[in-house]
Design a protein around this motif. Structure first.
Motif, PDB file in Angstrom:
ATOM      1  N   LYS A 266      -2.233   6.968   7.957  1.00 48.24           N
ATOM      2  CA  LYS A 266      -2.863   6.009   7.034  1.00 48.24           C
ATOM      3  C   LYS A 266      -2.185   4.647   7.133  1.00 48.24           C
ATOM      4  O   LYS A 266      -2.839   3.603   7.180  1.00 48.24           O
ATOM      5  CB  LYS A 266      -2.724   6.496   5.589  1.00 48.24           C
ATOM      6  CG  LYS A 266      -3.707   7.554   5.196  1.00 48.24           C
ATOM      7  CD  LYS A 266      -5.080   6.954   4.941  1.00 48.24           C
ATOM      8  CE  LYS A 266      -6.041   8.055   4.500  1.00 48.24           C
ATOM      9  NZ  LYS A 266      -7.381   7.907   5.052  1.00 48.24           N
TER      10      LYS A 266
ATOM     11  N   LYS B 152      -3.718  -1.463  11.838  1.00 52.61           N
ATOM     12  CA  LYS B 152      -4.730  -1.592  12.888  1.00 52.61           C
ATOM     13  C   LYS B 152      -5.955  -2.356  12.377  1.00 52.61           C
ATOM     14  O   LYS B 152      -6.519  -3.198  13.088  1.00 52.61           O
ATOM     15  CB  LYS B 152      -5.144  -0.189  13.346  1.00 52.61           C
ATOM     16  CG  LYS B 152      -5.992  -0.213  14.599  1.00 52.61           C
ATOM     17  CD  LYS B 152      -6.316   1.173  15.091  1.00 52.61           C
ATOM     18  CE  LYS B 152      -7.155   1.053  16.366  1.00 52.61           C
ATOM     19  NZ  LYS B 152      -7.447   2.368  16.925  1.00 52.61           N
ATOM     20  N   GLU B 153      -6.345  -2.062  11.126  1.00 48.73           N
ATOM     21  CA  GLU B 153      -7.541  -2.713  10.542  1.00 48.73           C
ATOM     22  C   GLU B 153      -7.212  -4.072   9.934  1.00 48.73           C
ATOM     23  O   GLU B 153      -8.027  -4.634   9.199  1.00 48.73           O
ATOM     24  CB  GLU B 153      -8.131  -1.781   9.474  1.00 48.73           C
ATOM     25  CG  GLU B 153      -8.656  -0.478  10.042  1.00 48.73           C
ATOM     26  CD  GLU B 153      -8.673   0.657   8.999  1.00 48.73           C
ATOM     27  OE1 GLU B 153      -8.476   0.362   7.795  1.00 48.73           O
ATOM     28  OE2 GLU B 153      -8.855   1.815   9.412  1.00 48.73           O
ATOM     29  N   ASN B 154      -5.978  -4.543  10.185  1.00 49.75           N
ATOM     30  CA  ASN B 154      -5.582  -5.863   9.677  1.00 49.75           C
ATOM     31  C   ASN B 154      -5.525  -5.957   8.156  1.00 49.75           C
ATOM     32  O   ASN B 154      -5.550  -7.055   7.597  1.00 49.75           O
ATOM     33  CB  ASN B 154      -6.525  -6.948  10.192  1.00 49.75           C
ATOM     34  CG  ASN B 154      -5.892  -7.671  11.356  1.00 49.75           C
ATOM     35  OD1 ASN B 154      -4.677  -7.932  11.319  1.00 49.75           O
ATOM     36  ND2 ASN B 154      -6.673  -7.957  12.372  1.00 49.75           N
ATOM     37  N   LYS B 155      -5.477  -4.810   7.491  1.00 48.82           N
ATOM     38  CA  LYS B 155      -5.335  -4.830   6.032  1.00 48.82           C
ATOM     39  C   LYS B 155      -3.877  -5.006   5.632  1.00 48.82           C
ATOM     40  O   LYS B 155      -3.587  -5.479   4.538  1.00 48.82           O
ATOM     41  CB  LYS B 155      -5.913  -3.547   5.427  1.00 48.82           C
ATOM     42  CG  LYS B 155      -7.430  -3.499   5.531  1.00 48.82           C
ATOM     43  CD  LYS B 155      -7.988  -2.250   4.880  1.00 48.82           C
ATOM     44  CE  LYS B 155      -9.504  -2.217   5.015  1.00 48.82           C
ATOM     45  NZ  LYS B 155     -10.012  -0.838   4.979  1.00 48.82           N
TER      46      LYS B 155
ATOM     47  N   CYS C  12       1.021   4.802   0.828  1.00 48.62           N
ATOM     48  CA  CYS C  12       0.243   5.816   1.539  1.00 48.62           C
ATOM     49  C   CYS C  12       0.828   7.204   1.291  1.00 48.62           C
ATOM     50  O   CYS C  12       1.987   7.458   1.647  1.00 48.62           O
ATOM     51  CB  CYS C  12       0.233   5.525   3.031  1.00 48.62           C
ATOM     52  SG  CYS C  12      -0.332   3.865   3.425  1.00 48.62           S
TER      53      CYS C  12
ATOM     54  N   HIS D  15      -3.127   2.950  10.292  1.00 43.16           N
ATOM     55  CA  HIS D  15      -4.529   2.506  10.268  1.00 43.16           C
ATOM     56  C   HIS D  15      -4.674   1.194   9.498  1.00 43.16           C
ATOM     57  O   HIS D  15      -5.442   0.323   9.892  1.00 43.16           O
ATOM     58  CB  HIS D  15      -5.429   3.594   9.661  1.00 43.16           C
ATOM     59  CG  HIS D  15      -5.874   4.606  10.676  1.00 43.16           C
ATOM     60  ND1 HIS D  15      -6.688   4.271  11.744  1.00 43.16           N
ATOM     61  CD2 HIS D  15      -5.603   5.927  10.814  1.00 43.16           C
ATOM     62  CE1 HIS D  15      -6.909   5.346  12.485  1.00 43.16           C
ATOM     63  NE2 HIS D  15      -6.257   6.373  11.942  1.00 43.16           N
ATOM     64  N   LEU D  16      -3.920   1.035   8.408  1.00 41.70           N
ATOM     65  CA  LEU D  16      -4.007  -0.216   7.632  1.00 41.70           C
ATOM     66  C   LEU D  16      -3.568  -1.415   8.479  1.00 41.70           C
ATOM     67  O   LEU D  16      -4.137  -2.505   8.375  1.00 41.70           O
ATOM     68  CB  LEU D  16      -3.156  -0.107   6.364  1.00 41.70           C
ATOM     69  CG  LEU D  16      -3.728   0.824   5.295  1.00 41.70           C
ATOM     70  CD1 LEU D  16      -2.670   1.134   4.228  1.00 41.70           C
ATOM     71  CD2 LEU D  16      -4.971   0.210   4.635  1.00 41.70           C
TER      72      LEU D  16
ATOM     73  N   LEU E  79      -2.034   4.833  17.748  1.00 38.36           N
ATOM     74  CA  LEU E  79      -2.987   4.093  16.913  1.00 38.36           C
ATOM     75  C   LEU E  79      -2.983   2.584  17.163  1.00 38.36           C
ATOM     76  O   LEU E  79      -4.037   1.951  17.118  1.00 38.36           O
ATOM     77  CB  LEU E  79      -2.731   4.379  15.429  1.00 38.36           C
ATOM     78  CG  LEU E  79      -2.979   5.841  15.007  1.00 38.36           C
ATOM     79  CD1 LEU E  79      -2.595   6.063  13.567  1.00 38.36           C
ATOM     80  CD2 LEU E  79      -4.449   6.231  15.240  1.00 38.36           C
ATOM     81  N   LEU E  80      -1.817   1.998  17.417  1.00 46.25           N
ATOM     82  CA  LEU E  80      -1.776   0.545  17.644  1.00 46.25           C
ATOM     83  C   LEU E  80      -1.759   0.199  19.130  1.00 46.25           C
ATOM     84  O   LEU E  80      -2.184  -0.888  19.524  1.00 46.25           O
ATOM     85  CB  LEU E  80      -0.516  -0.072  17.008  1.00 46.25           C
ATOM     86  CG  LEU E  80      -0.360   0.064  15.499  1.00 46.25           C
ATOM     87  CD1 LEU E  80       0.919  -0.629  15.045  1.00 46.25           C
ATOM     88  CD2 LEU E  80      -1.570  -0.535  14.776  1.00 46.25           C
TER      89      LEU E  80
ATOM     90  N   TYR F 112       0.860  -1.185   0.000  1.00 43.57           N
ATOM     91  CA  TYR F 112       0.000   0.000   0.000  1.00 43.57           C
ATOM     92  C   TYR F 112       0.893   1.231   0.000  1.00 43.57           C
ATOM     93  O   TYR F 112       1.759   1.371   0.879  1.00 43.57           O
ATOM     94  CB  TYR F 112      -0.869   0.040   1.260  1.00 43.57           C
ATOM     95  CG  TYR F 112      -1.957  -1.003   1.303  1.00 43.57           C
ATOM     96  CD1 TYR F 112      -3.136  -0.847   0.576  1.00 43.57           C
ATOM     97  CD2 TYR F 112      -1.814  -2.141   2.101  1.00 43.57           C
ATOM     98  CE1 TYR F 112      -4.137  -1.802   0.629  1.00 43.57           C
ATOM     99  CE2 TYR F 112      -2.814  -3.099   2.171  1.00 43.57           C
ATOM    100  CZ  TYR F 112      -3.971  -2.927   1.430  1.00 43.57           C
ATOM    101  OH  TYR F 112      -4.966  -3.871   1.484  1.00 43.57           O
TER     102      TYR F 112
END
Lengths: 368, 368
Positions: free
Chosen positions: B110, B116-119, B42, B113-114, B139-140, B40
């Motif tokens: 960003k 954190k959201e397991n993406k 970002c 967040h990826l 965030l984590l 990704y």
């Protein structure tokens, strides 16, 4: 002017041998330059004399550091070299406080006593550095108002030399201790290197004001106020040898880690290069042709150039040399100690805090 | 298994260019090795796309890190590379806490967040390391019971690699923090280098039990008791690269000074050698013949080999790369992050303190 230096002949990993070589060649060199230098050889007389033939026949030492036995004996009979007998020797691994309490007749104690009694202008030992500091504090004491004496180390740098203190005497320091190291480092650099616009810096982990621990932040404010234009601000580990500043201040834990990391990295870089160059005969040939360049680099990085680290803040001159010092390192240590005496380093150090005292006359006139 | 990595494309001194080069070549290499890797990207979409032609035509990069534009575009349309748009970028000198508060839509945010959201299995940034840590904690969060996450650095050594933590996240540490760094370093080394008899050491200014400050002495007792046969004892600065131990623990002030001193000394040694070799044409010829050996040394000491330092103790994988990272460094950082994901480093880290917990069953049976 006659300069007299007291040498702990039993100090260091190789005991008397390099000390005798260094003392002899330092005396020879000063005489050849028209100065009178006397070196007191502090150690058990029988052991010192027993080591002399081996020191003179040592095949590992370059010709310019060789002892000529008849001349050595002449120096002894003329008193240019003088053995100061004692009965004890402090070991490299001995507890400093136990040594000070238990070994009052050690070669280290003798050397400090000669300084205390004004018979010698400085003492040098390549022995146990903790013990050197402990004897120094116990026998010479501290300069008035100095809270903690520090070990000052020289690093080769792009601009010539950078000094760092404390290199290991004080593991926990307050902002006041660090300010004192800065003031002493400034006086040292001015005196020894005769530079006026000395730049003093504080070791930190970044250059911004927000960086660092509480002690470093508090010290930063004191140094800005007291050292004024001589204060450079923060430096980082990468600035140790790039010539950006003249004096670097840190606590003894950080300073000792820096000193040993620098030694270790330089040695690893050299050994990796040596290993790689041996893997291919063309590279090996190239390295052989470039040998002079490698030697020139080695000389520039050689810790022996500055032979010893002064213990700054003691009320008298004491220097600690590297434990693995050879004859050349001891020779250089004696030469730098001679220079300190001729420059009256200790006299200047005794006034180190004068510029930072509030002047009572000024205070009085400002009150009027 | 698919591995997905979130890259802060705007992180580092050179912003998007090396990040795009590293992402492209890492994806190519994984595909060629039969693995599916997705990165990704970002960053603000317009700035990322605008940098692409320059990243592709950059003449300074070696051929193996060159971007092939048609293939890059194919990866974008296949979703192997995916731009994750955002509106903000954190500057290198920005205050970490201000960035976390004020820039909720930054490329760094960003990327976290990826994770954190397991993406994504891991995120990487070559940006402001203080800000990377601050966003990570915010965030984590931290792994359960971890008091302070730490920055873990790799040093080339005679035995291969030695890791050091903390390299700068925590300037003041207690013995408990240092114990946690030791436990995390042990789990890290076991997992990543698949070694069982890992040697963990504590940085000090001597090897004797009496040496060091109060925190180091207290930590020494805890490590002896808890790490048992994996605890080596004290090491000194000179042991950083000699391969004596696998993991070195210290506070972030000392660690950061070590890291930067090592960089500075290696660079000074190289530049002094270069300067000396240029002073004589024969030496210069020798150096030219030995060029391959110098290159081999340079590769062995190259920080880019390990591309990035993991933030150990965060509840998710975050890596901070050197600010001056080039395409090769970013490529290597992505490769090591991919390895961490495949090794389930974060899963193992979540159980890091298990071996040191008193087992309630054992306690119960010992009470009987």
């Amino acid at each position: 002017m006659d300069v007299r230096i007291a040498l702990d002949v039993m100090g260091g990993d190789f005991l008397a041998i390099p000390n005798l070589q260094g003392a002899f060649t330092a005396v020879e060199k000063s005489l050849s330059e028209g100065r009178n230098l006397k070196v007191y050889l502090c150690g058990p007389k029988d052991r010192v004399l027993a080591a002399l033939p081996e020191a003179a026949s040592d095949p590992s030492i370059p010709p310019e550091f060789k002892i000529d036995l008849p001349r050595f004996e002449k120096y002894l009979s003329d008193g240019v070299l003088e053995i100061v007998n004692c009965t004890q020797v402090v070991d490299m691994a001995e507890s400093p406080s136990a040594a000070v309490r238990g070994k009052k007749d050690s070669s280290l104690a003798k050397a400090f006593h000669l300084v205390k009694e004004n018979k010698a202008g400085a003492m040098i030992s390549a022995g146990n550095s903790g013990a050197v500091m402990a004897y120094g504090v116990s026998l010479l004491g501290r300069i008035e108002d100095v809270k903690r004496p520090a070990i000052l180390c020289h690093f080769p740098s792009k601009s010539g030399v950078t000094v760092l203190l404390d290199a290991g005497a004080n593991v926990d320091c307050t902002a006041e201790h660090l300010f004192q190291f800065a003031a002493m480092g400034l006086t040292y650099f001015r005196t020894v290197f005769e530079k006026t616009d000395v730049k003093v810096a504080l070791m930190n982990i970044g250059e911004e004001e927000t960086k660092g621990n509480e002690v470093v932040k508090a010290t930063h404010q004191i140094l800005k106020e007291k050292l004024k234009e001589n204060y450079f601000g923060f430096v980082e580990g990468r600035d140790l040898m790039n010539g950006k500043v003249d004096v670097i201040v840190c606590d003894g834990f950080v300073g000792n880690v820096i000193l040993k990391t620098a030694e270790g990295v330089a040695s690893t870089v050299k050994s990796i290069l040596k290993e790689e160059l041996s893997k291919n005969p063309i590279w090996g040939l190239g390295a052989w042709l470039a040998k002079g360049g490698f030697m020139a680099m080695k000389n520039k990085l050689d810790y022996r150039e500055y032979g010893a680290a002064p213990l700054i803040g003691l009320n008298g001159l004491g220097l600690v040399a590297h434990g693995s010092s050879d004859g050349k390192a001891i020779h250089n240590a004696i030469r730098i100690a001679e220079k300190y005496v001729l420059q009256d380093l200790i006299g200047k150090m005794r006034n180190v805090f004068e510029p930072y005292r509030v002047n009572p006359v000024e205070v009085a006139s400002s009150v009027k």
